[in-house]
Enzyme design. Structure first.
Site, PDB file in Angstrom:
ATOM      1  N   GLY A   1      -8.981   8.277  -2.109  1.00 30.62           N
ATOM      2  CA  GLY A   1      -9.620   9.561  -1.865  1.00 30.62           C
ATOM      3  C   GLY A   1     -10.470   9.511  -0.601  1.00 30.62           C
ATOM      4  O   GLY A   1     -10.398   8.559   0.175  1.00 30.62           O
TER       5      GLY A   1
ATOM      6  N   ASP B   1       2.252   4.187   2.692  1.00 28.79           N
ATOM      7  CA  ASP B   1       1.145   4.969   2.107  1.00 28.79           C
ATOM      8  C   ASP B   1       1.661   6.113   1.214  1.00 28.79           C
ATOM      9  O   ASP B   1       1.671   5.993  -0.015  1.00 28.79           O
ATOM     10  CB  ASP B   1       0.244   5.483   3.229  1.00 28.79           C
TER      11      ASP B   1
ATOM     12  N   HIS C   1       1.401   4.902  -2.509  1.00 30.39           N
ATOM     13  CA  HIS C   1       0.824   5.645  -3.638  1.00 30.39           C
ATOM     14  C   HIS C   1       1.912   6.259  -4.506  1.00 30.39           C
ATOM     15  O   HIS C   1       2.958   6.709  -4.002  1.00 30.39           O
ATOM     16  CB  HIS C   1      -0.108   6.749  -3.109  1.00 30.39           C
TER      17      HIS C   1
ATOM     18  N   HIS D   1      -9.808   1.198  -0.555  1.00 24.81           N
ATOM     19  CA  HIS D   1      -9.644   1.808   0.767  1.00 24.81           C
ATOM     20  C   HIS D   1     -10.997   1.748   1.463  1.00 24.81           C
ATOM     21  O   HIS D   1     -12.046   1.915   0.812  1.00 24.81           O
ATOM     22  CB  HIS D   1      -9.269   3.287   0.650  1.00 24.81           C
TER      23      HIS D   1
ATOM     24  N   HIS E   1       0.848  -1.197   0.000  1.00 29.55           N
ATOM     25  CA  HIS E   1       0.000   0.000   0.000  1.00 29.55           C
ATOM     26  C   HIS E   1       0.878   1.239   0.000  1.00 29.55           C
ATOM     27  O   HIS E   1       1.252   1.766   1.049  1.00 29.55           O
ATOM     28  CB  HIS E   1      -0.924  -0.013   1.236  1.00 29.55           C
TER      29      HIS E   1
ATOM     30  N   GLU F   1     -10.828   4.040   6.852  1.00 21.80           N
ATOM     31  CA  GLU F   1      -9.692   4.926   7.200  1.00 21.80           C
ATOM     32  C   GLU F   1     -10.225   6.146   7.949  1.00 21.80           C
ATOM     33  O   GLU F   1      -9.759   6.491   9.015  1.00 21.80           O
ATOM     34  CB  GLU F   1      -8.967   5.361   5.923  1.00 21.80           C
TER      35      GLU F   1
ATOM     36  N   ASP G   1      -6.343   2.924  -9.090  1.00 22.31           N
ATOM     37  CA  ASP G   1      -7.455   3.238  -8.181  1.00 22.31           C
ATOM     38  C   ASP G   1      -8.284   4.401  -8.687  1.00 22.31           C
ATOM     39  O   ASP G   1      -7.820   5.293  -9.394  1.00 22.31           O
ATOM     40  CB  ASP G   1      -6.938   3.483  -6.763  1.00 22.31           C
TER      41      ASP G   1
HETATM   42  O1  LIG Z   1      -4.299   7.536   2.576  1.00 24.50           O
HETATM   43  C1  LIG Z   1      -4.940   7.739   1.536  1.00 24.50           C
HETATM   44  N1  LIG Z   1      -6.288   7.524   1.515  1.00 24.50           N
HETATM   45  C2  LIG Z   1      -7.036   7.729   0.400  1.00 24.50           C
HETATM   46  N2  LIG Z   1      -6.522   8.190  -0.773  1.00 24.50           N
HETATM   47  C3  LIG Z   1      -5.181   8.434  -0.802  1.00 24.50           C
HETATM   48  C4  LIG Z   1      -4.362   8.219   0.313  1.00 24.50           C
HETATM   49  N3  LIG Z   1      -3.083   8.528  -0.042  1.00 24.50           N
HETATM   50  C5  LIG Z   1      -3.110   8.927  -1.318  1.00 24.50           C
HETATM   51  N4  LIG Z   1      -4.375   8.881  -1.795  1.00 24.50           N
HETATM   52  C6  LIG Z   1      -4.723   9.287  -3.158  1.00 24.50           C
HETATM   53  O2  LIG Z   1      -5.468  10.469  -3.048  1.00 24.50           O
HETATM   54  C7  LIG Z   1      -5.998  10.712  -4.349  1.00 24.50           C
HETATM   55  C8  LIG Z   1      -7.315  11.374  -4.199  1.00 24.50           C
HETATM   56  O3  LIG Z   1      -7.690  11.819  -5.467  1.00 24.50           O
HETATM   57  C9  LIG Z   1      -6.095   9.353  -5.046  1.00 24.50           C
HETATM   58  O4  LIG Z   1      -5.197   9.341  -6.127  1.00 24.50           O
HETATM   59  C10 LIG Z   1      -5.614   8.382  -3.965  1.00 24.50           C
HETATM   60  O5  LIG Z   1      -4.880   7.295  -4.544  1.00 24.50           O
END
Ligand SMILES: O=c1[nH]cnc2c1ncn2[C@@H]1O[C@H](CO)[C@@H](O)[C@H]1O
Length: 337
Positions: free
Chosen positions: A169, A277, A16, A196, A14, A199, A137
């Site tokens: 998101g 993350d 990004h 997700h 996990h 959270e 995602d």
């Molecule tokens: O911890 C997280 N939770 C949810 N989304 C996240 C997180 N970290 C990065 N993103 C990113 O936030 C963007 C929102 O448009 C998405 O690209 C998602 O992958």
């Protein structure tokens, strides 16, 4: 402990794409593209910029960094440099969460975007020995239009490294059931479901992710600790949570690390992996997250090695790849004893 963690072969499930842009990468992107950007190029100023009032503020800041990724060369450089950082931490395998919709919407053609990440994936394997896979995602804040586009890119371009389909998101105001048709099609096409949930909203979001989206793993899922029946279900059906402790602290999903529910989840038998993350945004690294988990769970080196093995077993890496990485972890653990 720290040196043991540093040398331990790892898998990350996990993490990004844009969220892994280090201060050096952000500065490079900012320098490439003139024009006003609120994202500071100076590393000290950037650290202050990555301070979040709440989760919604985090997403706003995150999207200003997405704005810096303007063309396929930026995508290639970002992805390759992420692999360099992962290799520095002995990560052999990573499932990188990528949001093609956000970049395509900003003018990067889907085909060029996918070619760029695939170039970087080949480079990462050859240069660093890091085996990258992709989770595409849906940015939940962009709703069903983003779901439609993300699925179309996933199934239309189908880059070799693509293995899973996610939903990121905000969760507040973004109910999971609406995305069922897209997850159904993604799963029918052989992609694993890893949304997700839990959270920033309660256990019901995790139940929805399981029942409506066929989740095989849950991104974060920390509010499962509020629902003993859900924890039993996750344990019984071996549905792992992808835990990123410092992320939850920095987005204010938990008030303090000592109050993080990780220990309760593990005590209930819920399978977990440890992840970073968006490491530079949260001022952390995967190594640091292993150290945090070791402290919260009271683990010795053997316990930490088991965390790494768990991530491998919960990954979508093929059985022979898993066996190879597990053997590497075993050999390292024996050498370090
Ligand atoms: O911890 C997280 N939770 C949810 N989304 C996240 C997180 N970290 C990065 N993103 C990113 O936030 C963007 C929102 O448009 C998405 O690209 C998602 O992958």
């Amino acid at each position: 402990m720290t040196s043991f963690i540093a040398g331990l072969p790892k898998a990350e499930l996990h993490v990004h794409h844009v969220g892994s842009a280090s201060p050096r990468i952000v500065a490079e992107l900012a320098a490439r593209h003139e024009g006003a950007s609120p994202v500071p190029a100076d590393p000290a100023a950037l650290a202050d910029y990555f301070a979040f009032r709440d989760f919604a503020h985090f997403i706003d800041v995150y999207l200003t960094v997405v704005d810096l990724v303007r063309d396929d060369e930026d995508v290639r450089m970002l992805t390759f440099e992420i692999a360099r950082e992962l290799s520095r931490q002995q990560v052999r395998y990573a499932e990188l969460t990528i949001t093609p919709y956000s970049s395509v919407k900003r003018g990067i053609p889907a085909k060029a975007f996918c070619e760029a990440i695939e170039d970087a994936r080949r480079g990462a394997a050859g240069e660093f020995g890091v085996d990258l896979r992709w989770c595409f995602d849906i940015p939940g804040e962009a709703g069903l239009e983003a779901a439609e586009q993300t699925l179309a890119i996933a199934l239309g371009e189908r880059p070799d490294g693509l293995i899973s389909f996610g939903l990121g998101g905000p969760e507040i105001g973004v109910p999971r059931p609406q995305f069922k048709p897209y997850f159904d099609q993604a799963r029918a096409a052989g992609l694993h479901s890893v949304p997700h949930a839990g959270e920033t909203t309660g256990p019901e979001t995790i139940w929805d992710a399981i029942r409506e989206l066929g989740a095989e793993r849950i991104g974060h899922g920390i509010t499962a600790a509020q629902d003993p029946a859900l924890m039993s279900y996750l344990a019984e059906h071996r549905i792992p949570l992808e835990i990123s402790p410092t992320s939850n602290l920095r987005t204010r999903a938990v008030p303090s690390l000592d109050e993080h529910p990780l220990a309760r989840l593990v005590a209930a038998g819920v399978p977990v992996s440890i992840n970073s993350d968006d490491p530079p945004m949260f001022g952390t690294t995967l190594e640091e997250e292993y150290a945090v988990a070791a402290r919260l769970l009271g683990l010795d080196d053997a316990g930490v090695a088991e965390l790494a093995r768990a991530a491998v077993r919960q990954s979508f890496l093929d059985p022979s790849g898993q066996a190879k990485l597990l053997a590497e972890i075993d050999a390292y653990t024996v050498r370090s004893a």
